[in-house]
Design a protein around this motif. Structure first.
Motif, mmCIF file in Angstrom:
data_model
loop_
_atom_site.group_PDB
_atom_site.id
_atom_site.type_symbol
_atom_site.label_atom_id
_atom_site.label_comp_id
_atom_site.label_asym_id
_atom_site.label_seq_id
_atom_site.Cartn_x
_atom_site.Cartn_y
_atom_site.Cartn_z
ATOM 1 N N LEU A 132 0.807 -1.223 0.000
ATOM 2 C CA LEU A 132 0.000 0.000 0.000
ATOM 3 C C LEU A 132 0.835 1.266 0.000
ATOM 4 O O LEU A 132 0.388 2.309 -0.462
ATOM 5 C CB LEU A 132 -0.931 0.005 1.222
ATOM 6 N N SER A 133 2.043 1.218 0.540
ATOM 7 C CA SER A 133 2.870 2.420 0.630
ATOM 8 C C SER A 133 4.303 2.130 0.240
ATOM 9 O O SER A 133 4.934 1.219 0.779
ATOM 10 C CB SER A 133 2.835 2.982 2.060
ATOM 11 N N SER A 134 4.831 2.934 -0.675
ATOM 12 C CA SER A 134 6.229 2.791 -1.075
ATOM 13 C C SER A 134 7.163 3.362 -0.009
ATOM 14 O O SER A 134 8.374 3.187 -0.077
ATOM 15 C CB SER A 134 6.473 3.506 -2.410
ATOM 16 N N SER A 135 6.601 4.054 0.991
ATOM 17 C CA SER A 135 7.414 4.623 2.067
ATOM 18 C C SER A 135 7.749 3.596 3.142
ATOM 19 O O SER A 135 8.678 3.798 3.925
ATOM 20 C CB SER A 135 6.678 5.810 2.723
ATOM 21 N N VAL A 151 10.028 3.268 8.106
ATOM 22 C CA VAL A 151 9.378 4.226 7.209
ATOM 23 C C VAL A 151 10.416 5.184 6.644
ATOM 24 O O VAL A 151 11.202 5.771 7.398
ATOM 25 C CB VAL A 151 8.292 5.044 7.948
ATOM 26 N N PRO A 154 9.173 10.964 5.702
ATOM 27 C CA PRO A 154 8.260 11.767 4.872
ATOM 28 C C PRO A 154 8.830 13.170 4.651
ATOM 29 O O PRO A 154 9.631 13.665 5.453
ATOM 30 C CB PRO A 154 6.972 11.838 5.711
ATOM 31 N N PHE A 219 0.132 4.053 9.500
ATOM 32 C CA PHE A 219 -0.352 4.129 8.132
ATOM 33 C C PHE A 219 -0.418 5.577 7.667
ATOM 34 O O PHE A 219 0.043 5.930 6.574
ATOM 35 C CB PHE A 219 -1.742 3.498 8.018
ATOM 36 N N GLU A 220 -1.006 6.433 8.496
ATOM 37 C CA GLU A 220 -1.153 7.842 8.116
ATOM 38 C C GLU A 220 0.211 8.505 7.967
ATOM 39 O O GLU A 220 0.441 9.283 7.042
ATOM 40 C CB GLU A 220 -1.987 8.576 9.164
ATOM 41 N N SER A 222 2.909 7.150 7.044
ATOM 42 C CA SER A 222 3.557 6.664 5.818
ATOM 43 C C SER A 222 2.681 6.857 4.585
ATOM 44 O O SER A 222 2.892 6.241 3.552
ATOM 45 C CB SER A 222 3.922 5.185 5.969
ATOM 46 N N SER A 223 1.650 7.734 4.724
ATOM 47 C CA SER A 223 0.793 8.159 3.600
ATOM 48 C C SER A 223 -0.149 7.073 3.099
ATOM 49 O O SER A 223 -0.495 7.056 1.915
ATOM 50 C CB SER A 223 1.654 8.677 2.433
ATOM 51 N N ILE A 224 -0.562 6.144 3.992
ATOM 52 C CA ILE A 224 -1.618 5.203 3.642
ATOM 53 C C ILE A 224 -2.912 5.743 4.220
ATOM 54 O O ILE A 224 -3.049 5.870 5.429
ATOM 55 C CB ILE A 224 -1.362 3.797 4.215
ATOM 56 N N GLN A 225 -3.850 6.089 3.358
ATOM 57 C CA GLN A 225 -5.128 6.616 3.809
ATOM 58 C C GLN A 225 -6.257 5.953 3.027
ATOM 59 O O GLN A 225 -6.121 5.699 1.834
ATOM 60 C CB GLN A 225 -5.198 8.138 3.630
#
Length: 249
Positions: A132-135, A151, A154, A219-220, A222-225
């Motif tokens: 879900l996140s490339s971070s 992570v 960001p 999640f938030e 690492s930009s998963i929303q």
């Protein structure tokens, strides 16, 4: 010295046994497949080929007090329940059971399992966030909704210290350690190790932060929303469940 027992040598149990055998040989292993027993007999103190449902044979083998038992009987849920119950009856304090069926988890706990491992589910819980996140470069559930994750820093923390970023108050996560971008090779793979967090260190682009926190907060961070539509459906679903249970009272 603790005594370990392995009942059934499925892939999960075999992996655990091989790791534990690096530390101790105080291991009893039983399986109904002779070839599996042959594979591990040099790693353990006692190994038997036996019918796992034979209660008399079971009690003869496990006459000494066992500290930890691992049960991994492939494709036989009824046998899992029976073996777990018998181990509990023998007084084994810690019983770890591998099961591929979530439906059996509650029954296994009732039978005496102290932990039920669903390897497919647990693997999915670790891998899905990475998709879900490339971070995110690593992700590990710890307990409940608490997770440990790696992570990539960001953009909004680059150039700031952990105090200036106010990460604990603003994002509800704790930074435990840092891998410096300067220690990454050309392929973006780390050639160094995590360093203890220095409160005066300013994060650089490409740093990898080792963080802990609730899954939703990590999640938030690492930009998963969730998409707005997905979040709306979740709210509606929760409201529906609340109404159902309210009417049942």
């Amino acid at each position: 010295m603790r005594l370990f027992a392995f009942v059934g040598l499925g892939s999960f149990a075999m992996s655990m046994l091989e790791r534990i055998a690096e530390i101790t040989d105080q291991i009893i292993a039983v399986d109904d497949d002779q070839s599996r027993i042959e594979h591990i007999k040099e790693m353990v103190s006692t190994a038997y080929t036996m019918n796992l449902l034979d209660e008399e044979a079971f009690e003869r083998v496990f006459h000494d007090p066992v500290d930890v038992a691992v049960v991994d009987i492939e494709e036989n849920s009824a046998a899992l329940l029976l073996v777990t119950y018998r181990l509990k009856k023998l007084g084994v304090p810690e019983i770890i059971v591998k099961s591929n069926s979530e439906e059996y988890e509650e029954l296994l706990r009732m039978a005496g399992a102290s932990r039920v491992v669903n390897s497919d589910k647990e693997a999915a819980s670790r891998v899905t966030p990475l998709v879900l996140s490339s971070s995110l470069t690593n992700f590990m559930p710890i307990s409940g909704d608490l997770v440990l994750a790696e992570v990539i820093a960001p953009n909004f923390v680059v150039g700031k210290t952990v105090i200036e970023g106010d990460l604990r108050r603003e994002h509800h996560i704790n930074v435990v350690a840092v891998k410096y971008a300067s220690e990454m090779n050309a392929e973006k793979e780390s050639t160094g190790v995590f360093h203890d967090l220095d409160a005066t260190y300013r994060f650089n682009a490409g740093d990898v932060l080792l963080v802990t926190g609730k899954e939703s907060d990590v999640f938030e961070f690492s930009s998963i929303q969730k998409s707005a539509e997905r979040a709306k459906k979740q709210v509606n679903y929760n409201a529906l469940l609340k109404n159902i249970f309210t009417h049942k009272k």
